[in-house]
Design an enzyme around this catalytic site. Structure first.
Site: not given
Ligand SMILES: Nc1nc2c(c(=O)[nH]1)N=C([C@H](O)[C@H](O)COP(=O)(O)OP(=O)(O)OP(=O)(O)O)CN2
Ligand SMILES: [Zn+2]
Length: 137
Positions: A16, A35, A41, A43, A80-81, A126
């Site tokens: 996504h 993102c 990217h 998940h 999925d995928h 996620e």
């Molecule tokens: N309110 C939201 N904010 C964010 C979402 C979401 O779904 N709701 N999603 C993302 C991105 O999809 C991102 O891939 C996920 O965040 P990411 O920083 O990569 O993952 P982590 O937080 O686990 O990474 P750390 O750097 O270890 O904290 C972003 N925001």
């Molecule tokens: Zn994401």
């Protein structure tokens, strides 16, 4: 009869990109950061489904697990995928945040269940650090 909550967990991998059609290019970049990158990217999402209902006095179950597996498989096949933003109609007009993934997975499962009133809540992990739960409207 006692009321019991049952939970089944499954996973799906999907790509996504966080981008809102209602924001400018710069606003999207500021709000979503990496993102929002054009390449997108992915998940490995963990999907937790919780049902809540009375234990049937004859069978001793709240809901047929084999039935739930079939119904969850129908929903999983839609994500999925896949690329959520391109392959799932819901996300063509809705930003694919995990808040909205939780809403989609809840409503889609509810639409295929033989007893939708038993669906209690859906949780989307996620990443191991980012977890979202939806209980319906
Ligand atoms: N309110 C939201 N904010 C964010 C979402 C979401 O779904 N709701 N999603 C993302 C991105 O999809 C991102 O891939 C996920 O965040 P990411 O920083 O990569 O993952 P982590 O937080 O686990 O990474 P750390 O750097 O270890 O904290 C972003 N925001
Ligand atoms: Zn994401």
């Amino acid at each position: 009869m006692p009321t019991v909550t049952m939970e089944r967990v499954d996973m799906f991998s999907a790509a996504h990109r966080l981008n809102s059609d209602h924001l400018s290019k710069d606003e999207n970049a500021v709000l979503f950061g990496k993102c929002n990158n054009a390449n997108g990217h992915g998940h490995n999402y963990v999907w937790r489904v919780k049902l809540r209902g009375e234990v049937d006095p004859v069978s001793g179950i709240v809901y047929d697990l084999a039935q739930l597996k079939k119904e969850m498989a129908i929903v999983l096949d839609t994500v999925d995928h896949r690329n959520l933003d391109k392959d799932v109609e819901f996300f063509k007009t809705t930003v694919s945040t995990s808040e909205n993934v939780a809403v989609y997975m809840f409503e889609k499962l509810k639409s295929v269940m033989s007893r939708p009133e038993l669906l209690h809540k859906v949780t989307i992990e996620e990443t191991p650090k980012n977890i979202f739960t939806y209980k319906g409207k």
